[in-house]
Design a protein around this motif. Sequence first.
Motif, PDB file in Angstrom:
ATOM      1  N   SER A 190       0.664  -1.165   0.045  1.00 27.52           N
ATOM      2  CA  SER A 190      -0.016  -0.020  -0.031  1.00 27.52           C
ATOM      3  C   SER A 190       0.841   1.113  -0.039  1.00 27.52           C
ATOM      4  N   GLY A 191       2.148   1.171  -0.079  1.00 29.60           N
ATOM      5  CA  GLY A 191       3.049   2.233   0.027  1.00 29.60           C
ATOM      6  C   GLY A 191       3.572   2.769   1.179  1.00 29.60           C
TER       7      GLY A 191
ATOM      8  N   GLY B  70       5.197  14.267   7.650  1.00 25.25           N
ATOM      9  CA  GLY B  70       5.098  13.910   8.900  1.00 25.25           C
ATOM     10  C   GLY B  70       4.348  12.752   9.171  1.00 25.25           C
ATOM     11  N   LEU B  71       3.318  12.705   8.445  1.00 20.62           N
ATOM     12  CA  LEU B  71       2.262  11.555   8.383  1.00 20.62           C
ATOM     13  C   LEU B  71       3.124  10.338   7.948  1.00 20.62           C
ATOM     14  N   LEU B  72       3.797  10.436   6.744  1.00 20.23           N
ATOM     15  CA  LEU B  72       4.519   9.383   6.386  1.00 20.23           C
ATOM     16  C   LEU B  72       5.496   8.710   7.380  1.00 20.23           C
TER      17      LEU B  72
ATOM     18  N   ASN C  62      -0.577   5.884   1.890  1.00 17.69           N
ATOM     19  CA  ASN C  62      -0.940   6.983   1.183  1.00 17.69           C
ATOM     20  C   ASN C  62      -2.613   7.297   1.293  1.00 17.69           C
ATOM     21  N   GLY C  63      -3.172   6.020   1.352  1.00 13.68           N
ATOM     22  CA  GLY C  63      -4.695   6.250   1.565  1.00 13.68           C
ATOM     23  C   GLY C  63      -4.997   6.801   3.141  1.00 13.68           C
ATOM     24  N   GLU C  64      -4.319   6.463   3.966  1.00 16.70           N
ATOM     25  CA  GLU C  64      -4.466   6.922   5.379  1.00 16.70           C
ATOM     26  C   GLU C  64      -4.100   8.585   5.423  1.00 16.70           C
ATOM     27  N   ILE C  65      -3.086   8.748   4.697  1.00 15.93           N
ATOM     28  CA  ILE C  65      -2.780  10.252   4.789  1.00 15.93           C
ATOM     29  C   ILE C  65      -3.934  11.212   4.055  1.00 15.93           C
ATOM     30  N   ALA C  66      -4.281  10.470   2.901  1.00 15.78           N
ATOM     31  CA  ALA C  66      -5.571  11.069   2.233  1.00 15.78           C
ATOM     32  C   ALA C  66      -6.491  11.509   3.139  1.00 15.78           C
ATOM     33  N   GLY C  67      -6.963  10.498   3.786  1.00 18.14           N
ATOM     34  CA  GLY C  67      -8.062  10.571   4.781  1.00 18.14           C
ATOM     35  C   GLY C  67      -7.877  11.791   5.858  1.00 18.14           C
ATOM     36  N   ARG C  68      -6.687  11.494   6.257  1.00 19.34           N
ATOM     37  CA  ARG C  68      -6.233  12.521   7.397  1.00 19.34           C
ATOM     38  C   ARG C  68      -6.278  14.116   6.764  1.00 19.34           C
TER      39      ARG C  68
ATOM     40  N   THR D  24      -3.293  12.774  -5.400  1.00 15.64           N
ATOM     41  CA  THR D  24      -2.766  13.884  -4.932  1.00 15.64           C
ATOM     42  C   THR D  24      -1.625  13.592  -3.930  1.00 15.64           C
ATOM     43  N   VAL D  25      -1.951  12.720  -2.825  1.00 17.32           N
ATOM     44  CA  VAL D  25      -1.104  12.340  -2.029  1.00 17.32           C
ATOM     45  C   VAL D  25       0.261  11.627  -2.497  1.00 17.32           C
ATOM     46  N   LYS D  26      -0.226  10.568  -3.599  1.00 20.00           N
ATOM     47  CA  LYS D  26       0.783  10.063  -4.273  1.00 20.00           C
ATOM     48  C   LYS D  26       2.032  11.016  -4.799  1.00 20.00           C
ATOM     49  N   ALA D  27       1.275  12.117  -5.265  1.00 25.01           N
ATOM     50  CA  ALA D  27       2.125  13.101  -6.214  1.00 25.01           C
ATOM     51  C   ALA D  27       2.944  13.728  -4.992  1.00 25.01           C
ATOM     52  N   TYR D  28       2.376  14.047  -4.029  1.00 26.22           N
ATOM     53  CA  TYR D  28       3.139  14.758  -2.891  1.00 26.22           C
ATOM     54  C   TYR D  28       4.275  13.717  -2.497  1.00 26.22           C
ATOM     55  N   VAL D  29       3.972  12.641  -2.211  1.00 34.96           N
ATOM     56  CA  VAL D  29       5.085  11.668  -1.799  1.00 34.96           C
ATOM     57  C   VAL D  29       5.970  11.683  -2.730  1.00 34.96           C
TER      58      VAL D  29
END
Length: 221
Positions: A120-121, A164-166, A172-178, A185-190
């Motif tokens: 899941s990354g 910080g969340l990483l 990625n899915g959990e960061i997106a939810g948070r 978009t989160v994947k692009a940020y990572v």
Amino acid sequence: MLRVLIADDEAMIRGGVRAILASDPGIDVVAEAGDGREAVELTRLHRPDVALLDIRMPGADGLTALATIRSALPGTAVIILTTFGQDEYIARALDEGAAGFLLKASDPRELIAGVHAVASGAACLSPRVARRVIGELREGAVSRGRRARELVSVLSDREREVLGLLGAGLSNGEIAGRLHLVEGTVKAYVSAVLSRLAVRNRVQAAIIAYEAGLVEEGGRG
């Protein structure tokens, strides 16, 4: 269905790992290899989501196979699976781009959870390995912290949040939810964070987040 490759020179170990993974209906073991060269060949052939590699194998060891797989097939996440807990193996595996490091004595549930995590990354370190890594970080923490803060200073506020969340171990899915973002978009940020920090994977980025003091900040986010 997650596709997994197992590489270990001991057939009994391969059988045991396969049996553990077979207990999860969401995991399919697509190939088994007895040495590092075969692991690389079968990874190229089957393109699994996750490769579980033993460190010590004839022909080419797990670390050599890891480097080749991460270079040629970046879509395959690699977990190093070993009976050895020496610091030099941990450091080399992380430097070569391993997404996880588990000991063969780990709880079977930890193995299954690790496969899902890296697919899941996210990153995956067994508790014993994590304690070693954190112990190393605490030594020379002042100088490393200064360098880490310099590195993250080039990031935008949102990128720092994501880092910080990483670092707190979120996928990625959990960061997106948070952060109330879509996962793409989160994947692009990572990807941008990894590039701007000049690191090879999420584990190395998480270490920088920890050293820069972003993990607690991200966890509270």
